[in-house]
Motif scaffolding. Structure first.
Motif, PDB file in Angstrom:
ATOM      1  N   ILE A  69       4.293  -1.944  -3.511  1.00 45.72           N
ATOM      2  CA  ILE A  69       3.768  -2.082  -2.148  1.00 45.72           C
ATOM      3  C   ILE A  69       4.932  -2.003  -1.175  1.00 45.72           C
ATOM      4  N   PHE A  71       6.237  -1.293   3.090  1.00 39.71           N
ATOM      5  CA  PHE A  71       5.830  -1.414   4.492  1.00 39.71           C
ATOM      6  C   PHE A  71       5.726  -0.024   5.109  1.00 39.71           C
ATOM      7  N   GLU A  72       4.610   0.250   5.755  1.00 38.13           N
ATOM      8  CA  GLU A  72       4.425   1.510   6.470  1.00 38.13           C
ATOM      9  C   GLU A  72       5.005   1.437   7.877  1.00 38.13           C
ATOM     10  N   LEU A  77       8.433  -9.712   9.979  1.00 41.61           N
ATOM     11  CA  LEU A  77       7.329 -10.125   9.118  1.00 41.61           C
ATOM     12  C   LEU A  77       6.805 -11.475   9.628  1.00 41.61           C
ATOM     13  N   VAL A  93      -5.667  -9.164   2.756  1.00 42.12           N
ATOM     14  CA  VAL A  93      -4.478  -9.163   3.600  1.00 42.12           C
ATOM     15  C   VAL A  93      -3.431 -10.070   2.969  1.00 42.12           C
ATOM     16  N   ARG A  96       1.615  -9.569   7.376  1.00 38.34           N
ATOM     17  CA  ARG A  96       1.372  -8.988   8.698  1.00 38.34           C
ATOM     18  C   ARG A  96       2.675  -8.956   9.486  1.00 38.34           C
ATOM     19  N   ASN A 161      -0.902  -0.231  10.207  1.00 39.71           N
ATOM     20  CA  ASN A 161       0.309  -0.255   9.383  1.00 39.71           C
ATOM     21  C   ASN A 161       1.079  -1.565   9.493  1.00 39.71           C
ATOM     22  N   THR A 162       0.755  -2.369  10.478  1.00 45.80           N
ATOM     23  CA  THR A 162       1.400  -3.687  10.580  1.00 45.80           C
ATOM     24  C   THR A 162       0.703  -4.728   9.705  1.00 45.80           C
ATOM     25  N   ILE A 164      -0.591  -5.578   5.953  1.00 46.80           N
ATOM     26  CA  ILE A 164      -0.384  -5.172   4.561  1.00 46.80           C
ATOM     27  C   ILE A 164      -1.530  -5.722   3.720  1.00 46.80           C
ATOM     28  N   ARG A 165      -2.197  -4.828   3.030  1.00 46.74           N
ATOM     29  CA  ARG A 165      -3.342  -5.208   2.185  1.00 46.74           C
ATOM     30  C   ARG A 165      -3.045  -4.862   0.727  1.00 46.74           C
ATOM     31  N   LYS A 188      10.414  -2.171   0.409  1.00 44.45           N
ATOM     32  CA  LYS A 188       9.499  -2.737  -0.588  1.00 44.45           C
ATOM     33  C   LYS A 188       9.151  -4.180  -0.242  1.00 44.45           C
ATOM     34  N   LEU A 189       7.856  -4.498  -0.368  1.00 49.23           N
ATOM     35  CA  LEU A 189       7.409  -5.883  -0.236  1.00 49.23           C
ATOM     36  C   LEU A 189       7.342  -6.545  -1.614  1.00 49.23           C
TER      37      LEU A 189
END
Length: 354
Positions: A69, A71-72, A77, A93, A96, A161-162, A164-165, A188-189
């Motif tokens: 996963i 971040f777009e 954060l 979610v 964010r 994009n802010t 994250i799911r 990367k998250l």
């Protein structure tokens, strides 16, 4: 007189020699066998059944569905709702980014779209009912509706994009950042894996490649769970030999409870062969350079030369020399002799136990 004395002396010397003779009694080997105590042995029953050749493999447990996963968008954060090991659902979610600018941009794009749509509608009404697709396209261009629609969609994507799911159901691992961190797009998250679909990516010797085919059953022994084994099936074979003479195979695990990606494990793939007489490996001894198995007949050990086939480390194939149902000696058979008396120490062992 002197001559008579010599004769008498010789006669007495001969008598003395006869008294010193040693009588050697011959030992009856058959009598000794009868008097000897029986040798205590354990036995197993030879069985006519398919032989299972065992192929060893070593590898690492992996998830079939493991995703990274990232971040777009970029920014701070602001929210982080996950931790390592947490189970999540698809669409949930999990984080964010700070998104005040994105919300404002979306609001502006929405207003611009509404204005353009109003101009388009006024132009359409003035034209009346006689309106074609070409005319509609011209009105959308003139009113700015096409551009406004694109800008609105762009603002929606930026805001989305802010947030994250979770891309799928799974378990969070390798969480790489903390709440409040400054994030750049593409960072990367964490990773997420499906704990219900695990495979063992393992390698076998190239000499065993010909025995392996999809669907064969295997027993998997994770190093971290030495007291437990897991059932798997051969799912995929990579038809390439690496520089170490190994071939990679994929084993799909039927059970996954208590297993984690990255665990090291050993596996035994069971490869059924043709039917033969099967006995435990310890029944075979080497006598005079040949394979011998002792059977028990009427309380005595019977020496039988046998022809041995495949050996899986537990059982061996006997191609010739035994019959189905023969009782074969498993213990104390190294020094055992033909026709020696034996007694069975415990109930015989079935060769079907692996």
């Amino acid at each position: 007189m002197k001559r008579l004395f010599l004769i008498s002396t010789c006669f007495l010397f001969c008598l003395a020699c006869k008294k010193q003779e040693v009588v050697v009694e011959q030992i009856d080997q058959a009598t000794l066998r009868k008097e000897a105590q029986p040798t205590e042995v354990r036995v197993a029953t030879a069985e006519y059944r398919p032989f299972e050749f065992l192929v060893s493999a070593t590898g690492t447990i992996e998830s079939e569905n493991e995703l990274e996963i990232i971040f777009e968008g970029s920014g701070y954060l602001e929210e982080l709702g996950i931790e390592n090991g947490q189970k999540v659902k698809k669409g949930q979610v999990i984080g964010r980014l700070q998104n005040e600018k994105e919300k404002f941009a979306l609001e502006k794009a929405t207003v611009a779209f509404d204005k353009s749509y109003l101009n388009f509608r006024n132009d359409s009404i003035s034209r009346g009912s006689n309106i074609t697709k070409d005319v509609i396209n011209t009105f959308e261009l003139n009113s700015g509706l096409k551009d406004a629609r694109i800008n609105l969609r762009e603002a929606q994507i930026s805001l989305e994009n802010t947030i994250i799911r979770a891309p799928s159901d799974g378990i969070i691992v390798d969480l790489a950042t903390k709440k409040g961190s400054l994030i750049s797009a593409g960072k990367k998250l964490c990773d997420i894996y499906d704990g219900q679909n695990l495979t063992l990516t393992a390698k076998i010797l190239e000499t065993d490649f010909g025995y392996i085919k999809p669907g064969l059953v295997a027993d998997v022994f994770p190093l971290a769970r030495r007291d437990q084994s897991f059932v798997a099936k051969v799912d995929e074979i990579n038809p390439r030999v690496d520089e170490f003479g190994m071939v990679q195979i994929e084993l799909k695990l039927n059970q996954t409870e208590g297993l984690l990606p990255g665990m090291n494990a050993n596996a035994i793939v069971r490869v059924p062969q043709a039917k033969h007489i099967i006995v435990p490996r310890e029944a075979v001894v080497i006598k005079q350079g040949k394979s011998v198995i002792f059977t028990v007949v009427n309380g005595t050990a019977q020496w039988k030369y046998v022809e041995i086939g495949l050996d899986n480390g537990t059982d061996v194939e006997v191609l010739d020399g035994l019959q189905d149902g023969d009782q074969v000696v498993l213990t104390n058979n190294i020094q055992l002799a033909h026709d020696a008396k034996v007694s069975i120490a415990s109930q015989d062992v079935s060769t079907s136990k692996q």
